[in-house]
Every structure is written in C-alpha cells, then in structure tokens.
Scaffold this motif. Structure first.
Motif, PDB file in Angstrom:
ATOM      1  N   LEU A 148      -9.059 -11.269  -2.786  1.00 28.53           N
ATOM      2  CA  LEU A 148      -8.285 -11.956  -3.818  1.00 28.53           C
ATOM      3  C   LEU A 148      -8.008 -13.413  -3.502  1.00 28.53           C
ATOM      4  O   LEU A 148      -7.727 -14.189  -4.391  1.00 28.53           O
ATOM      5  N   GLY A 149      -8.011 -13.788  -2.247  1.00 26.82           N
ATOM      6  CA  GLY A 149      -7.707 -15.163  -1.889  1.00 26.82           C
ATOM      7  C   GLY A 149      -6.223 -15.421  -1.745  1.00 26.82           C
ATOM      8  O   GLY A 149      -5.812 -16.356  -1.075  1.00 26.82           O
ATOM      9  N   ARG A 150      -5.407 -14.609  -2.395  1.00 29.69           N
ATOM     10  CA  ARG A 150      -3.951 -14.701  -2.249  1.00 29.69           C
ATOM     11  C   ARG A 150      -3.345 -13.335  -2.552  1.00 29.69           C
ATOM     12  O   ARG A 150      -3.967 -12.482  -3.177  1.00 29.69           O
ATOM     13  N   THR A 151      -2.126 -13.126  -2.118  1.00 32.11           N
ATOM     14  CA  THR A 151      -1.460 -11.847  -2.298  1.00 32.11           C
ATOM     15  C   THR A 151      -1.161 -11.604  -3.771  1.00 32.11           C
ATOM     16  O   THR A 151      -0.775 -12.508  -4.508  1.00 32.11           O
ATOM     17  N   ALA A 152      -1.349 -10.356  -4.192  1.00 33.70           N
ATOM     18  CA  ALA A 152      -1.083  -9.947  -5.565  1.00 33.70           C
ATOM     19  C   ALA A 152      -0.434  -8.575  -5.558  1.00 33.70           C
ATOM     20  O   ALA A 152      -0.434  -7.874  -4.543  1.00 33.70           O
ATOM     21  N   GLU A 153       0.121  -8.185  -6.700  1.00 35.08           N
ATOM     22  CA  GLU A 153       0.617  -6.824  -6.889  1.00 35.08           C
ATOM     23  C   GLU A 153      -0.567  -5.988  -7.345  1.00 35.08           C
ATOM     24  O   GLU A 153      -1.304  -6.386  -8.240  1.00 35.08           O
ATOM     25  N   VAL A 154      -0.761  -4.828  -6.722  1.00 32.22           N
ATOM     26  CA  VAL A 154      -1.918  -3.992  -7.000  1.00 32.22           C
ATOM     27  C   VAL A 154      -1.453  -2.574  -7.310  1.00 32.22           C
ATOM     28  O   VAL A 154      -0.702  -1.986  -6.533  1.00 32.22           O
ATOM     29  N   ILE A 155      -1.888  -2.034  -8.442  1.00 28.99           N
ATOM     30  CA  ILE A 155      -1.654  -0.630  -8.771  1.00 28.99           C
ATOM     31  C   ILE A 155      -3.010   0.062  -8.750  1.00 28.99           C
ATOM     32  O   ILE A 155      -3.928  -0.332  -9.469  1.00 28.99           O
ATOM     33  N   THR A 156      -3.135   1.086  -7.907  1.00 26.75           N
ATOM     34  CA  THR A 156      -4.373   1.847  -7.827  1.00 26.75           C
ATOM     35  C   THR A 156      -4.358   2.943  -8.893  1.00 26.75           C
ATOM     36  O   THR A 156      -3.393   3.690  -9.013  1.00 26.75           O
ATOM     37  N   VAL A 157      -5.421   3.001  -9.685  1.00 28.56           N
ATOM     38  CA  VAL A 157      -5.571   3.981 -10.761  1.00 28.56           C
ATOM     39  C   VAL A 157      -6.499   5.065 -10.233  1.00 28.56           C
ATOM     40  O   VAL A 157      -7.520   4.741  -9.624  1.00 28.56           O
ATOM     41  N   PRO A 158      -6.308   6.334 -10.390  1.00 27.66           N
ATOM     42  CA  PRO A 158      -5.242   7.030 -11.103  1.00 27.66           C
ATOM     43  C   PRO A 158      -4.136   7.566 -10.198  1.00 27.66           C
ATOM     44  O   PRO A 158      -3.335   8.385 -10.641  1.00 27.66           O
ATOM     45  N   THR A 159      -4.066   7.134  -8.921  1.00 22.85           N
ATOM     46  CA  THR A 159      -3.001   7.624  -8.046  1.00 22.85           C
ATOM     47  C   THR A 159      -1.663   6.954  -8.342  1.00 22.85           C
ATOM     48  O   THR A 159      -0.625   7.422  -7.902  1.00 22.85           O
ATOM     49  N   TRP A 160      -1.696   5.823  -9.051  1.00 21.40           N
ATOM     50  CA  TRP A 160      -0.506   5.066  -9.459  1.00 21.40           C
ATOM     51  C   TRP A 160       0.321   4.631  -8.269  1.00 21.40           C
ATOM     52  O   TRP A 160       1.542   4.651  -8.298  1.00 21.40           O
ATOM     53  N   THR A 161      -0.353   4.236  -7.196  1.00 21.11           N
ATOM     54  CA  THR A 161       0.348   3.666  -6.049  1.00 21.11           C
ATOM     55  C   THR A 161       0.406   2.152  -6.205  1.00 21.11           C
ATOM     56  O   THR A 161      -0.496   1.541  -6.777  1.00 21.11           O
ATOM     57  N   TRP A 162       1.480   1.551  -5.727  1.00 21.89           N
ATOM     58  CA  TRP A 162       1.722   0.111  -5.860  1.00 21.89           C
ATOM     59  C   TRP A 162       1.802  -0.509  -4.478  1.00 21.89           C
ATOM     60  O   TRP A 162       2.352   0.090  -3.548  1.00 21.89           O
ATOM     61  N   GLU A 163       1.243  -1.711  -4.353  1.00 19.88           N
ATOM     62  CA  GLU A 163       1.381  -2.465  -3.105  1.00 19.88           C
ATOM     63  C   GLU A 163       1.181  -3.951  -3.377  1.00 19.88           C
ATOM     64  O   GLU A 163       0.637  -4.328  -4.411  1.00 19.88           O
ATOM     65  N   ARG A 164       1.651  -4.773  -2.446  1.00 15.81           N
ATOM     66  CA  ARG A 164       1.347  -6.206  -2.466  1.00 15.81           C
ATOM     67  C   ARG A 164       0.303  -6.419  -1.397  1.00 15.81           C
ATOM     68  O   ARG A 164       0.502  -6.050  -0.249  1.00 15.81           O
ATOM     69  N   SER A 165      -0.828  -7.024  -1.783  1.00 15.37           N
ATOM     70  CA  SER A 165      -1.926  -7.161  -0.841  1.00 15.37           C
ATOM     71  C   SER A 165      -2.876  -8.270  -1.263  1.00 15.37           C
ATOM     72  O   SER A 165      -2.941  -8.631  -2.432  1.00 15.37           O
ATOM     73  N   ALA A 166      -3.613  -8.803  -0.310  1.00 16.33           N
ATOM     74  CA  ALA A 166      -4.686  -9.758  -0.594  1.00 16.33           C
ATOM     75  C   ALA A 166      -6.034  -9.047  -0.565  1.00 16.33           C
ATOM     76  O   ALA A 166      -7.059  -9.647  -0.841  1.00 16.33           O
ATOM     77  N   LEU A 167      -6.022  -7.756  -0.223  1.00 17.96           N
ATOM     78  CA  LEU A 167      -7.236  -6.944  -0.191  1.00 17.96           C
ATOM     79  C   LEU A 167      -7.163  -5.890  -1.288  1.00 17.96           C
ATOM     80  O   LEU A 167      -6.123  -5.269  -1.492  1.00 17.96           O
ATOM     81  N   ILE A 168      -8.278  -5.673  -1.953  1.00 17.49           N
ATOM     82  CA  ILE A 168      -8.332  -4.678  -3.013  1.00 17.49           C
ATOM     83  C   ILE A 168      -8.838  -3.362  -2.431  1.00 17.49           C
ATOM     84  O   ILE A 168      -9.886  -3.335  -1.784  1.00 17.49           O
ATOM     85  N   PRO A 169      -8.127  -2.249  -2.659  1.00 17.52           N
ATOM     86  CA  PRO A 169      -8.624  -0.966  -2.169  1.00 17.52           C
ATOM     87  C   PRO A 169      -9.819  -0.492  -3.000  1.00 17.52           C
ATOM     88  O   PRO A 169     -10.080  -1.028  -4.081  1.00 17.52           O
TER      89      PRO A 169
END
Length: 179
Positions: A148-169
């Motif tokens: 991402l180049g910078r930290t973002a809020e990420v919601i993983t679908v369909p587990t609906w988990t939330w995290e702040r990260s610069a890496l995408i799962p």
C-alpha cells in the motif's frame, strides 16, 4: 470475526443517540476514522437530513434500511456528503463498520426525496477489475495482495476481520485510506 474480536456480548464503547433517532446505538472506536456501530432492534431515525461528510459502511450483521435501500450482511454502502437521508431503520438490529470522510456533522432538512447517489455493493460477489474496484474517494476493493505504501484500514472479506496495516493479506479485502 470482527464481532468476536470486539467482545460482541458486551460491545465495548458507549451509548450514543444519533440525531433524530428513537434510541441510542452503541459505538466502539476502531481507529483513526473507523467506528463499529450496534443498532438495537427497533432502531429508527425518521428525521430527514444529511451529513456534511461522506459516509461509508459495511454491514456485518443484521439489516439496515437507509432512504429506501436495504443493506444486508456483507454489503458496502457509500453516501456522499450532502446526500439526503430519510426513513432509516434497523428493524431487527444491525452491526456496521462505519467511517466518515470528515467531520460527521448532521444537518436537518425538510425535503422529501433523496437528492444524491447512494451506492450498495455486495463485497463477496462483485466482480473486481484488474487493479481493484474504487468504492469511494478513500477506499477500494482488492483481490490481489499489493503493497500500500502507507498504513490503511483493512477489512478482510468474508472473515470480516479489521486491522490497520501497510500490507494487504491474501484474499478479497476492502482497503480504506484515512483522509
């Protein structure tokens, strides 16, 4: 699930009465701009009005009706700043991840009809073009892990988990950059 991570039984946070609504919701802050909102069964807001900032949300449980559009679990909603809202309700209750693109200031209105676009996107089934699907000025739905180049809020679908990260799962994710 995101619900389990935040102790669904006691939902941390505080009661908050949204302007023009009939009963308080429970709010739990997640990050810079993200909030988890529990709408109790029977919640409604008959008052018409709009927010001065755009709002996006992901319905994690239940059903939420906003200006004649019904959102169910796994659907993303986007209402740009100034979009008139009327007859909002959560008849059986709902849980939503919400974020505003600025200060969430409510302005009452006497107009009768919605005047702006509202977007409803089924996050699990929508086709994502190469490079991602922009959903709002601050978010996109992605299928391919990218830096991402910078930290973002990420919601993983369909587990609906939330995290702040610069890496995408791996897998499908909703990415929201804070304004």
């Amino acid at each position: 699930m995101l619900i389990d991570l935040l102790d669904d039984a006691g939902l941390p946070g505080h009661a908050f009465l949204l302007p023009g609504s009939n009963m308080p919701v429970r709010l739990a802050r997640l990050g810079c701009s993200a909030t988890l909102v529990r709408f109790p069964p029977g919640w409604e807001r008959a008052e018409r009005g709009h927010y001065l900032a755009g709002e996006e949300f992901v319905l994690l449980a239940g059903e939420l009706r906003v200006s004649g559009i019904t959102y169910v679990r796994g659907q993303h909603g986007w209402l740009p700043a100034g979009t008139l809202r009327h007859s909002c309700a959560a008849p059986h209750g709902a849980l939503a991840f919400t974020a505003f693109a600025g200060q969430a200031t409510w302005v009452r209105s006497d107009r009768d009809e919605p005047d702006g676009p509202a977007q409803r996107t089924p996050l699990e089934s929508v086709v994502i073009p190469r490079g991602g699907l922009p959903l709002t000025p601050h978010s996109a739905l992605l299928d391919t892990p990218i830096p991402l180049g910078r930290t973002a809020e990420v919601i993983t679908v369909p587990t609906w988990t939330w995290e702040r990260s610069a890496l995408i799962p791996e897998g499908r994710v909703l990415v929201r950059w804070t304004p």
